[in-house]
Write a protein that holds these residues in place. Structure first.
Motif, PDB file in Angstrom:
ATOM      1  N   HIS A 215       0.831  -1.199   0.000  1.00 23.73           N
ATOM      2  CA  HIS A 215       0.000   0.000   0.000  1.00 23.73           C
ATOM      3  C   HIS A 215       0.870   1.255   0.000  1.00 23.73           C
ATOM      4  CE1 HIS A 215      -2.942  -3.011   1.096  1.00 23.73           C
ATOM      5  NE2 HIS A 215      -3.904  -2.137   0.876  1.00 23.73           N
ATOM      6  N   GLU A 216       0.332   2.315  -0.560  1.00 16.08           N
ATOM      7  CA  GLU A 216       1.042   3.592  -0.652  1.00 16.08           C
ATOM      8  C   GLU A 216       1.401   4.090   0.749  1.00 16.08           C
ATOM      9  OE1 GLU A 216       0.282   7.402  -3.442  1.00 16.08           O
ATOM     10  OE2 GLU A 216      -1.301   7.026  -1.969  1.00 16.08           O
ATOM     11  N   LEU A 217       2.646   4.550   0.906  1.00 16.27           N
ATOM     12  CA  LEU A 217       3.096   4.871   2.257  1.00 16.27           C
ATOM     13  C   LEU A 217       4.133   5.986   2.273  1.00 16.27           C
ATOM     14  CD1 LEU A 217       6.193   3.548   2.466  1.00 16.27           C
ATOM     15  CD2 LEU A 217       4.901   1.435   2.624  1.00 16.27           C
ATOM     16  N   ALA A 218       4.328   6.502   3.475  1.00 17.14           N
ATOM     17  CA  ALA A 218       5.458   7.372   3.796  1.00 17.14           C
ATOM     18  C   ALA A 218       6.097   6.779   5.037  1.00 17.14           C
ATOM     19  CB  ALA A 218       5.006   8.806   4.064  1.00 17.14           C
ATOM     20  N   SER A 219       7.392   6.500   4.976  1.00 12.85           N
ATOM     21  CA  SER A 219       8.062   5.793   6.067  1.00 12.85           C
ATOM     22  C   SER A 219       9.215   6.620   6.616  1.00 12.85           C
ATOM     23  CB  SER A 219       8.570   4.431   5.582  1.00 12.85           C
ATOM     24  OG  SER A 219       8.865   3.583   6.667  1.00 12.85           O
ATOM     25  N   PHE A 220       9.498   6.414   7.905  1.00  8.88           N
ATOM     26  CA  PHE A 220      10.484   7.214   8.629  1.00  8.88           C
ATOM     27  C   PHE A 220      11.230   6.293   9.592  1.00  8.88           C
ATOM     28  CE2 PHE A 220       6.376   9.091   7.976  1.00  8.88           C
ATOM     29  CZ  PHE A 220       6.641  10.217   7.208  1.00  8.88           C
ATOM     30  N   GLY A 221      12.456   6.643   9.926  1.00 12.71           N
ATOM     31  CA  GLY A 221      13.158   5.795  10.874  1.00 12.71           C
ATOM     32  C   GLY A 221      14.538   6.285  11.224  1.00 12.71           C
ATOM     33  N   ALA A 234      13.752   9.128   5.676  1.00 15.22           N
ATOM     34  CA  ALA A 234      12.347   9.238   5.277  1.00 15.22           C
ATOM     35  C   ALA A 234      12.262   8.952   3.782  1.00 15.22           C
ATOM     36  CB  ALA A 234      11.784  10.623   5.586  1.00 15.22           C
ATOM     37  N   TYR A 235      11.201   8.285   3.370  1.00 12.85           N
ATOM     38  CA  TYR A 235      10.979   8.037   1.943  1.00 12.85           C
ATOM     39  C   TYR A 235       9.499   7.788   1.709  1.00 12.85           C
ATOM     40  CZ  TYR A 235      10.969   3.080   3.328  1.00 12.85           C
ATOM     41  OH  TYR A 235      10.690   1.877   3.929  1.00 12.85           O
ATOM     42  N   ALA A 236       9.105   7.860   0.449  1.00 10.16           N
ATOM     43  CA  ALA A 236       7.725   7.577   0.055  1.00 10.16           C
ATOM     44  C   ALA A 236       7.741   6.431  -0.942  1.00 10.16           C
ATOM     45  CB  ALA A 236       7.092   8.810  -0.583  1.00 10.16           C
ATOM     46  N   TYR A 237       6.742   5.541  -0.839  1.00 12.14           N
ATOM     47  CA  TYR A 237       6.584   4.486  -1.843  1.00 12.14           C
ATOM     48  C   TYR A 237       5.128   4.429  -2.265  1.00 12.14           C
ATOM     49  CZ  TYR A 237       6.589   0.280  -4.523  1.00 12.14           C
ATOM     50  OH  TYR A 237       6.438  -0.606  -5.570  1.00 12.14           O
ATOM     51  N   PRO A 238       4.867   4.535  -3.577  1.00 14.11           N
ATOM     52  CA  PRO A 238       5.838   4.925  -4.595  1.00 14.11           C
ATOM     53  C   PRO A 238       6.222   6.400  -4.440  1.00 14.11           C
ATOM     54  CG  PRO A 238       3.625   4.846  -5.531  1.00 14.11           C
ATOM     55  CD  PRO A 238       3.506   4.304  -4.133  1.00 14.11           C
ATOM     56  N   GLU A 239       7.440   6.741  -4.853  1.00 10.93           N
ATOM     57  CA  GLU A 239       7.884   8.127  -4.724  1.00 10.93           C
ATOM     58  C   GLU A 239       7.142   8.982  -5.741  1.00 10.93           C
ATOM     59  OE1 GLU A 239      11.836  10.396  -5.947  1.00 10.93           O
ATOM     60  OE2 GLU A 239      12.176   9.101  -4.182  1.00 10.93           O
ATOM     61  N   THR A 282       9.202  15.969   5.343  1.00 14.26           N
ATOM     62  CA  THR A 282       9.251  14.855   4.385  1.00 14.26           C
ATOM     63  C   THR A 282       7.887  14.198   4.240  1.00 14.26           C
ATOM     64  OG1 THR A 282      10.078  13.413   6.166  1.00 14.26           O
ATOM     65  CG2 THR A 282      11.717  14.426   4.700  1.00 14.26           C
ATOM     66  N   TYR A 283       7.139  14.101   5.336  1.00 14.25           N
ATOM     67  CA  TYR A 283       5.771  13.580   5.230  1.00 14.25           C
ATOM     68  C   TYR A 283       4.915  14.522   4.391  1.00 14.25           C
ATOM     69  CZ  TYR A 283       0.850  13.181   6.276  1.00 14.25           C
ATOM     70  OH  TYR A 283      -0.517  13.113   6.140  1.00 14.25           O
ATOM     71  N   GLY A 284       4.999  15.821   4.653  1.00 17.12           N
ATOM     72  CA  GLY A 284       4.192  16.784   3.919  1.00 17.12           C
ATOM     73  C   GLY A 284       4.451  16.718   2.433  1.00 17.12           C
ATOM     74  N   ALA A 285       5.716  16.521   2.054  1.00 17.29           N
ATOM     75  CA  ALA A 285       6.042  16.405   0.627  1.00 17.29           C
ATOM     76  C   ALA A 285       5.394  15.172   0.023  1.00 17.29           C
ATOM     77  CB  ALA A 285       7.552  16.342   0.452  1.00 17.29           C
ATOM     78  N   ALA A 286       5.489  14.037   0.715  1.00 17.37           N
ATOM     79  CA  ALA A 286       4.892  12.799   0.202  1.00 17.37           C
ATOM     80  C   ALA A 286       3.381  12.921   0.105  1.00 17.37           C
ATOM     81  CB  ALA A 286       5.276  11.632   1.104  1.00 17.37           C
ATOM     82  N   ALA A 287       2.753  13.438   1.150  1.00 12.44           N
ATOM     83  CA  ALA A 287       1.293  13.509   1.196  1.00 12.44           C
ATOM     84  C   ALA A 287       0.734  14.507   0.186  1.00 12.44           C
ATOM     85  CB  ALA A 287       0.834  13.864   2.610  1.00 12.44           C
ATOM     86  N   ASP A 288       1.347  15.672   0.073  1.00 14.99           N
ATOM     87  CA  ASP A 288       0.851  16.687  -0.860  1.00 14.99           C
ATOM     88  C   ASP A 288       1.027  16.239  -2.311  1.00 14.99           C
ATOM     89  OD1 ASP A 288       0.121  18.340   1.199  1.00 14.99           O
ATOM     90  OD2 ASP A 288       1.898  19.628   1.058  1.00 14.99           O
ATOM     91  N   LEU A 289       2.195  15.748  -2.638  1.00 15.45           N
ATOM     92  CA  LEU A 289       2.500  15.408  -4.032  1.00 15.45           C
ATOM     93  C   LEU A 289       1.727  14.173  -4.505  1.00 15.45           C
ATOM     94  CD1 LEU A 289       6.337  16.105  -3.911  1.00 15.45           C
ATOM     95  CD2 LEU A 289       4.609  17.467  -5.105  1.00 15.45           C
TER      96      LEU A 289
END
Length: 299
Positions: A215-221, A234-239, A282-289
């Motif tokens: 499932h589409e996600l934003a991950s952090f660690g 931090a990364y997004a999948y799919p980017e 980084t979350y905001g970038a993934a979620a907005d885009l």
């Protein structure tokens, strides 16, 4: 050297100073994580295999078996692996310099004495050189002080990431420790499916990645690499298109994800705020885009 903010400590530990201990501990956590996996019911995205930071180290939490539950905890304070069952049984394995093969044998013997005989795949995952645990005499270093500093880094990372987690009401993972890559991770989901992950992780079946990234996600660690003292990621999948441009201040083109070195957090005037800024940006970038429904997903 340590930095303090609001009476909370951010330990300093150079990766180069504990690489051999890190690699041994990585194998030890894989053994314990696989034992948990052998008994736990499956949970989406492999959440049933993880470990969790505690006031003493890392734990499996309570794991069901036929006679009740058991748990296994790395106690980095007393330098013991503690195995406990709900019927009052307990065994310890000493955390000290020893080969992975010895730790593996001692752990299985301690489990057997408590009536536990897990069936695990006895080879590590997500590493280039996958030596079977019973044959691994190469990784044998253990520096107890380094292990304690790393655990305390995890505690700080978990504390701030848990605060960040509280801002999201959609589907999200716990803040938990994945022994495959040796990272403390937290993941948010948009609620939409994702294209099949291509796999390619060393010594890890593609099916593992297919489930983890279904499932589409934003991950952090946080993991003990990527910086002189480890790094947050931090990364997004799919980017989504434009993600690397919007996160340019953090984006590592080699790793193809965002990276914030631990030392930059620890040395900042307000480490909590520095880390939260990274997580939120980084979350905001993934979620907005990717056009997440942020009004429905965020607290």
């Amino acid at each position: 050297m340590e930095t303090t903010i609001n009476n909370l400590w951010w330990p300093r530990l150079r990766v180069a100073d504990w690489t051999e201990t890190r690699d041994t501990l990585h194998m030890w956590t894989q053994i314990v994580g696989k034992i948990r996996m052998a008994y736990m019911p499956s949970v989406n995205h492999w959440w049933h295999v993880t470990l969790y930071p505690t006031a003493r180290g890392l734990t499996t939490s309570a794991v069901p078996y036929e006679r009740g539950v058991f748990d296994i905890e790395f106690d980095f304070v007393d330098e013991r692996l503690r195995i406990r069952t709900s019927d009052g049984g307990s065994r310890d394995v000493v955390l000290e310099p020893k080969p992975v093969s010895t730790f593996y044998r001692e752990t299985l013997e301690a489990l057997a004495a408590l009536g536990l005989k897990p069936g695990i795949y006895p080879v590590p995952n997500e590493v280039e050189l996958a030596i079977p645990f019973a044959e691994n005499d190469r990784n044998c270093s253990y520096d107890g002080e380094a292990a304690r500093l790393f655990w305390r880094q995890l505690l700080q990372a978990e504390r701030v990431m848990s605060r960040f987690r509280s801002e999201f009401v959609g589907k999200a993972s716990p803040v938990h420790f994945f022994w495959g890559a040796m990272d403390l991770a937290y993941t948010r989901f948009s609620g939409r499916g994702a294209p099949q992950h291509p796999g390619g992780v060393p010594n890890c079946p593609p099916s593992v990645m297919h489930e983890g990234y279904s499932h589409e996600l934003a991950s952090f660690g946080f993991w003990p690499g990527g910086g002189e003292e480890g790094a947050f990621y931090a990364y997004a999948y799919p980017e989504p298109p434009g993600y690397r441009e919007r996160t340019e201040a953090y984006y590592d083109k080699t790793l193809q994800e965002c990276v914030l070195p631990y030392e930059k957090v620890a040395e900042s005037a307000d480490p909590d705020a520095t880390l939260l800024e990274f997580l939120r940006a980084t979350y905001g970038a993934a979620a907005d885009l990717a056009a997440w429904d942020r009004s429905a997903l965020e607290a």
